[in-house]
Motif scaffolding. Sequence first.
Motif, PDB file in Angstrom:
ATOM      1  N   SER A 131       0.843  -1.185   0.000  1.00  0.00           N
ATOM      2  CA  SER A 131       0.000   0.000   0.000  1.00  0.00           C
ATOM      3  C   SER A 131       0.886   1.246   0.000  1.00  0.00           C
ATOM      4  O   SER A 131       1.770   1.376   0.848  1.00  0.00           O
ATOM      5  CB  SER A 131      -0.896  -0.033   1.240  1.00  0.00           C
ATOM      6  OG  SER A 131      -1.727   1.093   1.267  1.00  0.00           O
ATOM      7  N   TYR A 132       0.618   2.165  -0.944  1.00  0.00           N
ATOM      8  CA  TYR A 132       1.428   3.365  -1.096  1.00  0.00           C
ATOM      9  C   TYR A 132       0.538   4.597  -1.196  1.00  0.00           C
ATOM     10  O   TYR A 132      -0.599   4.519  -1.652  1.00  0.00           O
ATOM     11  CB  TYR A 132       2.326   3.269  -2.336  1.00  0.00           C
ATOM     12  CG  TYR A 132       3.357   2.180  -2.196  1.00  0.00           C
ATOM     13  CD1 TYR A 132       4.622   2.468  -1.697  1.00  0.00           C
ATOM     14  CD2 TYR A 132       3.061   0.867  -2.536  1.00  0.00           C
ATOM     15  CE1 TYR A 132       5.568   1.462  -1.547  1.00  0.00           C
ATOM     16  CE2 TYR A 132       4.004  -0.145  -2.381  1.00  0.00           C
ATOM     17  CZ  TYR A 132       5.252   0.159  -1.887  1.00  0.00           C
ATOM     18  OH  TYR A 132       6.186  -0.831  -1.740  1.00  0.00           O
ATOM     19  N   SER A 133       1.087   5.720  -0.759  1.00  0.00           N
ATOM     20  CA  SER A 133       0.383   6.996  -0.822  1.00  0.00           C
ATOM     21  C   SER A 133       1.248   8.001  -1.569  1.00  0.00           C
ATOM     22  O   SER A 133       2.475   7.922  -1.549  1.00  0.00           O
ATOM     23  CB  SER A 133       0.077   7.512   0.581  1.00  0.00           C
ATOM     24  OG  SER A 133      -0.775   6.615   1.261  1.00  0.00           O
ATOM     25  N   ILE A 134       0.572   8.943  -2.228  1.00  0.00           N
ATOM     26  CA  ILE A 134       1.268   9.988  -2.982  1.00  0.00           C
ATOM     27  C   ILE A 134       0.554  11.308  -2.734  1.00  0.00           C
ATOM     28  O   ILE A 134      -0.660  11.342  -2.574  1.00  0.00           O
ATOM     29  CB  ILE A 134       1.316   9.630  -4.496  1.00  0.00           C
ATOM     30  CG1 ILE A 134       2.238  10.577  -5.259  1.00  0.00           C
ATOM     31  CG2 ILE A 134      -0.073   9.603  -5.098  1.00  0.00           C
ATOM     32  CD1 ILE A 134       2.529  10.112  -6.680  1.00  0.00           C
ATOM     33  N   ASN A 135       1.324  12.389  -2.649  1.00  0.00           N
ATOM     34  CA  ASN A 135       0.710  13.710  -2.546  1.00  0.00           C
ATOM     35  C   ASN A 135       1.567  14.722  -3.289  1.00  0.00           C
ATOM     36  O   ASN A 135       2.751  14.497  -3.521  1.00  0.00           O
ATOM     37  CB  ASN A 135       0.473  14.119  -1.084  1.00  0.00           C
ATOM     38  CG  ASN A 135       1.722  14.091  -0.254  1.00  0.00           C
ATOM     39  OD1 ASN A 135       2.697  14.753  -0.548  1.00  0.00           O
ATOM     40  ND2 ASN A 135       1.706  13.305   0.807  1.00  0.00           N
ATOM     41  N   GLY A 136       0.922  15.804  -3.682  1.00  0.00           N
ATOM     42  CA  GLY A 136       1.630  16.842  -4.409  1.00  0.00           C
ATOM     43  C   GLY A 136       0.874  18.152  -4.351  1.00  0.00           C
ATOM     44  O   GLY A 136      -0.313  18.199  -4.050  1.00  0.00           O
ATOM     45  N   ASN A 191      -4.330   8.076  -1.201  1.00  0.00           N
ATOM     46  CA  ASN A 191      -3.831   7.333  -0.050  1.00  0.00           C
ATOM     47  C   ASN A 191      -4.122   5.845  -0.153  1.00  0.00           C
ATOM     48  O   ASN A 191      -5.179   5.435  -0.624  1.00  0.00           O
ATOM     49  CB  ASN A 191      -4.459   7.885   1.237  1.00  0.00           C
ATOM     50  CG  ASN A 191      -4.035   9.318   1.485  1.00  0.00           C
ATOM     51  OD1 ASN A 191      -2.867   9.648   1.389  1.00  0.00           O
ATOM     52  ND2 ASN A 191      -5.001  10.180   1.767  1.00  0.00           N
ATOM     53  N   ASN A 192      -3.154   5.065   0.318  1.00  0.00           N
ATOM     54  CA  ASN A 192      -3.298   3.619   0.481  1.00  0.00           C
ATOM     55  C   ASN A 192      -3.724   2.899  -0.800  1.00  0.00           C
ATOM     56  O   ASN A 192      -4.598   2.040  -0.774  1.00  0.00           O
ATOM     57  CB  ASN A 192      -4.272   3.310   1.623  1.00  0.00           C
ATOM     58  CG  ASN A 192      -3.822   3.938   2.918  1.00  0.00           C
ATOM     59  OD1 ASN A 192      -2.650   3.870   3.273  1.00  0.00           O
ATOM     60  ND2 ASN A 192      -4.745   4.565   3.629  1.00  0.00           N
ATOM     61  N   SER A 230       2.770   3.216   2.753  1.00  0.00           N
ATOM     62  CA  SER A 230       1.807   3.520   3.812  1.00  0.00           C
ATOM     63  C   SER A 230       2.173   2.824   5.120  1.00  0.00           C
ATOM     64  O   SER A 230       1.793   3.279   6.193  1.00  0.00           O
ATOM     65  CB  SER A 230       0.396   3.110   3.376  1.00  0.00           C
ATOM     66  OG  SER A 230       0.023   3.814   2.212  1.00  0.00           O
ATOM     67  N   SER A 231       2.938   1.736   5.036  1.00  0.00           N
ATOM     68  CA  SER A 231       3.308   1.005   6.255  1.00  0.00           C
ATOM     69  C   SER A 231       4.667   1.428   6.808  1.00  0.00           C
ATOM     70  O   SER A 231       4.981   1.134   7.953  1.00  0.00           O
ATOM     71  CB  SER A 231       3.319  -0.507   5.985  1.00  0.00           C
ATOM     72  OG  SER A 231       4.286  -0.820   5.003  1.00  0.00           O
ATOM     73  N   THR A 268       6.876   5.003   6.311  1.00  0.00           N
ATOM     74  CA  THR A 268       7.068   6.276   5.619  1.00  0.00           C
ATOM     75  C   THR A 268       8.542   6.595   5.361  1.00  0.00           C
ATOM     76  O   THR A 268       8.843   7.534   4.623  1.00  0.00           O
ATOM     77  CB  THR A 268       6.405   7.435   6.388  1.00  0.00           C
ATOM     78  OG1 THR A 268       6.930   7.471   7.712  1.00  0.00           O
ATOM     79  CG2 THR A 268       4.898   7.263   6.425  1.00  0.00           C
ATOM     80  N   ASP A 269       9.474   5.822   5.935  1.00  0.00           N
ATOM     81  CA  ASP A 269      10.889   5.991   5.604  1.00  0.00           C
ATOM     82  C   ASP A 269      11.177   5.527   4.183  1.00  0.00           C
ATOM     83  O   ASP A 269      12.168   5.933   3.576  1.00  0.00           O
ATOM     84  CB  ASP A 269      11.781   5.214   6.580  1.00  0.00           C
ATOM     85  CG  ASP A 269      11.832   5.879   7.950  1.00  0.00           C
ATOM     86  OD1 ASP A 269      11.591   7.103   8.033  1.00  0.00           O
ATOM     87  OD2 ASP A 269      12.120   5.174   8.934  1.00  0.00           O
ATOM     88  N   GLU A 270      10.329   4.661   3.644  1.00  0.00           N
ATOM     89  CA  GLU A 270      10.449   4.210   2.256  1.00  0.00           C
ATOM     90  C   GLU A 270       9.706   5.231   1.400  1.00  0.00           C
ATOM     91  O   GLU A 270       8.488   5.157   1.242  1.00  0.00           O
ATOM     92  CB  GLU A 270       9.849   2.818   2.083  1.00  0.00           C
ATOM     93  CG  GLU A 270      10.579   1.740   2.852  1.00  0.00           C
ATOM     94  CD  GLU A 270       9.915   0.377   2.716  1.00  0.00           C
ATOM     95  OE1 GLU A 270       9.041   0.198   1.832  1.00  0.00           O
ATOM     96  OE2 GLU A 270      10.264  -0.504   3.505  1.00  0.00           O
ATOM     97  N   SER A 271      10.463   6.207   0.869  1.00  0.00           N
ATOM     98  CA  SER A 271       9.802   7.309   0.169  1.00  0.00           C
ATOM     99  C   SER A 271      10.708   7.897  -0.906  1.00  0.00           C
ATOM    100  O   SER A 271      11.900   7.616  -0.951  1.00  0.00           O
ATOM    101  CB  SER A 271       9.417   8.405   1.167  1.00  0.00           C
ATOM    102  OG  SER A 271      10.588   8.985   1.723  1.00  0.00           O
TER     103      SER A 271
END
Length: 181
Positions: A82-87, A103-104, A142-143, A145-148
């Motif tokens: 599960s991944y989230s993106i914002n901009g 999100n997610n 999403s699990s 946040t250090d992986e970004s």
Amino acid sequence: FTPTSSLKEATEYKVVLSTQIKSALNKPLENAYEFNFTTGTGALSSVQLLGSYSDKGIDDNSNGKYDWLAIDVDVNVQKSGSYSINGRLADKNNNELLWASTNNQSLIAGTNKMQLKFDGKIINAYATDGPYKLTDLQIYSSSNTDESDWIPEAYTTKSYKSTDFETSTTPVAMSFTPSDG
């Protein structure tokens, strides 16, 4: 110079360039130059923004006005999850218009497409024509946040008029003053 072996991970190296070095035109380096650098660990981020984008207006109610400005973002993830993106969407002068997030979203390992949808009513209310800029783009697990991955200046959309988007009766910003003065 062609190295004969790989550089060691997490190691500081010193580079010395002497005036005996010559260009392809046989001209020597004017001054000697020294610098240091440190190699990385070799570990790539498990989440990457690939730098490939596209945009389109979305007209949900078929009235000829865009309800959304959608920007598709190509991403790569090393593991399914599960991944989230914002901009942030900014005008051509870098003034912030609005933020969007997804999100997610469930992604499979490999290349995926994620979409950010920016509210057309807010774009219209600012009365600022495009092109618009996608900035402060971030994707993260999403699990964890250090992986970004993050790109400060990601993409510029094609040109749009603010009137291409739905109108809104809600003001973009309000100013309040105390009733006593």
